[in-house]
Design an enzyme around this catalytic site. Structure first.
Site, PDB file in Angstrom:
ATOM      1  N   ASP A  51      -0.201   4.572  -0.157  1.00 13.30           N
ATOM      2  CA  ASP A  51      -0.900   5.756   0.191  1.00 13.30           C
ATOM      3  C   ASP A  51       0.100   6.661   0.923  1.00 13.30           C
ATOM      4  OD1 ASP A  51      -3.099   4.552  -0.428  1.00 13.30           O
ATOM      5  OD2 ASP A  51      -3.842   4.334   1.525  1.00 13.30           O
ATOM      6  N   HIS A  52       1.050   6.283   1.979  1.00  9.99           N
ATOM      7  CA  HIS A  52       1.776   7.174   2.649  1.00  9.99           C
ATOM      8  C   HIS A  52       2.985   7.670   1.895  1.00  9.99           C
ATOM      9  CE1 HIS A  52      -1.109   6.855   5.608  1.00  9.99           C
ATOM     10  NE2 HIS A  52      -1.073   5.576   5.871  1.00  9.99           N
ATOM     11  N   HIS A  88       1.599   1.278   5.909  1.00 11.23           N
ATOM     12  CA  HIS A  88       2.216   2.409   6.884  1.00 11.23           C
ATOM     13  C   HIS A  88       3.861   1.939   7.256  1.00 11.23           C
ATOM     14  CE1 HIS A  88       2.851   4.567  10.620  1.00 11.23           C
ATOM     15  NE2 HIS A  88       2.363   5.559   9.703  1.00 11.23           N
ATOM     16  N   THR A 101      -7.270   6.431  10.204  1.00 10.85           N
ATOM     17  CA  THR A 101      -7.068   5.646   9.400  1.00 10.85           C
ATOM     18  C   THR A 101      -8.106   4.775   9.370  1.00 10.85           C
ATOM     19  OG1 THR A 101      -5.620   3.527   8.642  1.00 10.85           O
ATOM     20  CG2 THR A 101      -5.725   4.013  11.121  1.00 10.85           C
ATOM     21  N   THR A 102      -8.601   3.821   8.586  1.00  8.50           N
ATOM     22  CA  THR A 102      -9.731   2.968   8.724  1.00  8.50           C
ATOM     23  C   THR A 102      -9.753   2.147  10.150  1.00  8.50           C
ATOM     24  OG1 THR A 102      -9.073   2.456   6.439  1.00  8.50           O
ATOM     25  CG2 THR A 102     -10.928   1.134   7.257  1.00  8.50           C
ATOM     26  N   GLU A 151      -8.641   0.538  -3.106  1.00 10.09           N
ATOM     27  CA  GLU A 151      -9.597   0.552  -1.822  1.00 10.09           C
ATOM     28  C   GLU A 151     -10.565   1.757  -1.629  1.00 10.09           C
ATOM     29  OE1 GLU A 151      -7.635   1.000   1.951  1.00 10.09           O
ATOM     30  OE2 GLU A 151      -6.388  -0.797   1.532  1.00 10.09           O
ATOM     31  N   ARG A 159      -7.105  12.736   1.015  1.00  5.36           N
ATOM     32  CA  ARG A 159      -5.822  13.337   2.032  1.00  5.36           C
ATOM     33  C   ARG A 159      -4.427  12.676   1.495  1.00  5.36           C
ATOM     34  NH1 ARG A 159      -7.340  10.061   7.250  1.00  5.36           N
ATOM     35  NH2 ARG A 159      -9.293  11.173   6.885  1.00  5.36           N
ATOM     36  N   HIS A 160      -4.386  11.525   0.818  1.00  9.38           N
ATOM     37  CA  HIS A 160      -3.044  11.056  -0.019  1.00  9.38           C
ATOM     38  C   HIS A 160      -3.307  10.751  -1.171  1.00  9.38           C
ATOM     39  CE1 HIS A 160      -5.174   7.385   1.679  1.00  9.38           C
ATOM     40  NE2 HIS A 160      -4.700   7.688   2.862  1.00  9.38           N
ATOM     41  N   ARG A 170      -9.404   8.190  -0.751  1.00  8.03           N
ATOM     42  CA  ARG A 170     -10.358   8.583   0.078  1.00  8.03           C
ATOM     43  C   ARG A 170     -11.233   9.819  -0.458  1.00  8.03           C
ATOM     44  NH1 ARG A 170      -8.799   6.442   5.461  1.00  8.03           N
ATOM     45  NH2 ARG A 170     -10.461   7.693   6.200  1.00  8.03           N
ATOM     46  N   HIS A 229      -5.557   3.537  -1.668  1.00  5.26           N
ATOM     47  CA  HIS A 229      -6.918   4.071  -1.108  1.00  5.26           C
ATOM     48  C   HIS A 229      -7.209   5.450  -1.422  1.00  5.26           C
ATOM     49  CE1 HIS A 229      -9.841   4.354   2.833  1.00  5.26           C
ATOM     50  NE2 HIS A 229     -10.362   4.661   1.834  1.00  5.26           N
ATOM     51  N   HIS A 273      -3.422  -4.479   7.780  1.00  8.55           N
ATOM     52  CA  HIS A 273      -3.718  -3.460   8.810  1.00  8.55           C
ATOM     53  C   HIS A 273      -2.598  -3.304  10.021  1.00  8.55           C
ATOM     54  CE1 HIS A 273      -5.237   0.469  10.407  1.00  8.55           C
ATOM     55  NE2 HIS A 273      -5.903   0.744   9.486  1.00  8.55           N
ATOM     56  N   GLU A 309     -11.176  -9.350   3.413  1.00 16.02           N
ATOM     57  CA  GLU A 309      -9.923  -8.924   3.863  1.00 16.02           C
ATOM     58  C   GLU A 309     -10.224  -8.822   5.481  1.00 16.02           C
ATOM     59  OE1 GLU A 309      -7.438  -6.141   1.994  1.00 16.02           O
ATOM     60  OE2 GLU A 309      -6.492  -5.625   3.783  1.00 16.02           O
ATOM     61  N   ASN A 343       0.890  -1.055   0.119  1.00 15.91           N
ATOM     62  CA  ASN A 343       0.154   0.077   0.100  1.00 15.91           C
ATOM     63  C   ASN A 343       0.977   1.397   0.143  1.00 15.91           C
ATOM     64  OD1 ASN A 343      -1.503   2.390   1.052  1.00 15.91           O
ATOM     65  ND2 ASN A 343      -3.060   0.850   1.766  1.00 15.91           N
TER      66      ASN A 343
HETATM   67  N1  PXP Z   1      -5.984  -3.248   4.215  1.00 14.09           N
HETATM   68  C1  PXP Z   1      -6.936  -2.158   4.292  1.00 14.09           C
HETATM   69  C2  PXP Z   1      -8.520  -2.367   3.697  1.00 14.09           C
HETATM   70  C3  PXP Z   1      -6.636  -0.774   4.686  1.00 14.09           C
HETATM   71  O1  PXP Z   1      -7.531   0.070   4.721  1.00 14.09           O
HETATM   72  C4  PXP Z   1      -5.291  -0.288   5.087  1.00 14.09           C
HETATM   73  C5  PXP Z   1      -4.997   1.014   5.450  1.00 14.09           C
HETATM   74  O2  PXP Z   1      -5.256   1.837   4.483  1.00 14.09           O
HETATM   75  C6  PXP Z   1      -4.247  -1.480   4.991  1.00 14.09           C
HETATM   76  C7  PXP Z   1      -4.724  -2.901   4.665  1.00 14.09           C
HETATM   77  C8  PXP Z   1      -2.841  -1.239   5.346  1.00 14.09           C
HETATM   78  O3  PXP Z   1      -2.730  -0.976   6.763  1.00 14.09           O
HETATM   79  P1  PXP Z   1      -1.470  -0.268   7.247  1.00 14.09           P
HETATM   80  O4  PXP Z   1      -1.070   1.005   6.340  1.00 14.09           O
HETATM   81  O5  PXP Z   1      -1.583  -0.093   8.445  1.00 14.09           O
HETATM   82  O6  PXP Z   1      -0.418  -1.239   6.744  1.00 14.09           O
END
Ligand code: PXP
Length: 253
Positions: free
Chosen positions: A14-15, A222, A105-106, A75, A54-55, A50, A48, A199, A156, A12
């Site tokens: 996103d960050h 993350h 976060t989610t 996502e 935001r990202h 959103r 993701h 997550h 998931e 992921n």
């Molecule tokens: N899976 C889903 C559905 C998420 O929303 C996220 C966070 O965006 C992740 C996995 C990844 O989580 P993390 O960034 O804590 O690794």
């Protein structure tokens, strides 16, 4: 162990976009991070989009689809706006997540059991377009069953609580949460769903989750991006892949 029994890593990114947006402009580029993650062995890319952007922003999604040669997991919240974008981007998969503007976060999984009608219309429209649909749920048997009832292909399992109890060093709660994830994975597999999880996963807590043989994909963001600051993205992805592979091999011993 055959390749089919392995566990994929979805990275992921996103960050990377969070860091970019801190200054505006275009650097660092999340698409470049996705390409590097691929070279390091990532099996898929997750992003993701959103509601508040935001990202990840809309153009990132189109570029990830066009410029990265890996399956894209989009996502999104179950809204008409996001559905229209997903149907235009046409990713490999969509993971429907709950979204709350104020959250960092989610925060939890979808309550599929009580949102069946709304969610099934999203599952139907995405699936008819040929997009694989995943539902992000808490590790509860009732949620797994509800996901299967409305025709999702994948669930998931949210590992956020597991992450928190590991951080709090509570062996009793770790055991309890792991057992819930395992039981949900077994039930989902029995019902014919593909099982993913994610997550809050880190080098320290990933192996007991990767060792659950029904789990076929982990989505991690993350921690990997944070660790990239210290060791580089290439090494952080490679190390996560190694830990996951070792946990799977351990299943055979
Ligand atoms: N899976 C889903 C559905 C998420 O929303 C996220 C966070 O965006 C992740 C996995 C990844 O989580 P993390 O960034 O804590 O690794």
């Amino acid at each position: 162990m055959t390749a089919e029994e392995g566990c994929r890593l979805g990275v992921n990114i996103d960050h990377v976009a969070t860091l970019r947006n801190a200054r505006g402009g275009s650097l660092p580029d999340p698409v470049r991070a996705a390409q590097l993650a691929m070279l390091a062995g990532a099996d898929g890319i997750t992003a993701h989009l959103r509601e508040d952007r935001r990202h990840i922003i809309d153009t990132d999604m189109y570029r990830l689809k066009e410029e990265v040669d890996l399956p894209l997991n989009f996502e999104m919240a179950a809204t008409e706006e996001m559905l229209a974008i997903a149907l235009d981007v046409m990713p490999h998969a969509v993971c429907l997540v709950p979204e709350n503007r104020a959250e960092r976060t989610t925060e939890g999984g979808l309550d599929v059991a009580s949102l069946k009608q709304t969610l099934s219309s999203f599952v139907d429209r995405l699936s008819s377009a040929g997009i694989r649909v995943s539902l992000f749920i808490d590790p509860e048997i009732s949620q797994v069953q509800a996901a299967q009832d409305i025709g999702a292909a994948v669930v998931e399992l949210h590992t956020g609580t597991y992450h928190e109890v590991v951080l709090a060093t509570r062996p009793d709660l770790i055991k309890q949460e792991h057992a819930k994830i395992q039981a949900s994975a077994e039930e989902g597999d029995r019902l014919g769903l593909e099982i993913h999880a994610g997550h809050g996963l880190t080098f320290d807590n990933v192996q007991p989750i990767a060792g659950i043989k029904q789990i076929r994909e982990l989505n991690i963001g993350h921690f990997l991006i944070g660790e990239a600051v210290f060791m580089g993205l290439d090494r952080s992805v490679r190390e996560m892949k190694r830990l996951i592979a070792d946990a799977r091999t351990g299943m055979l011993v």
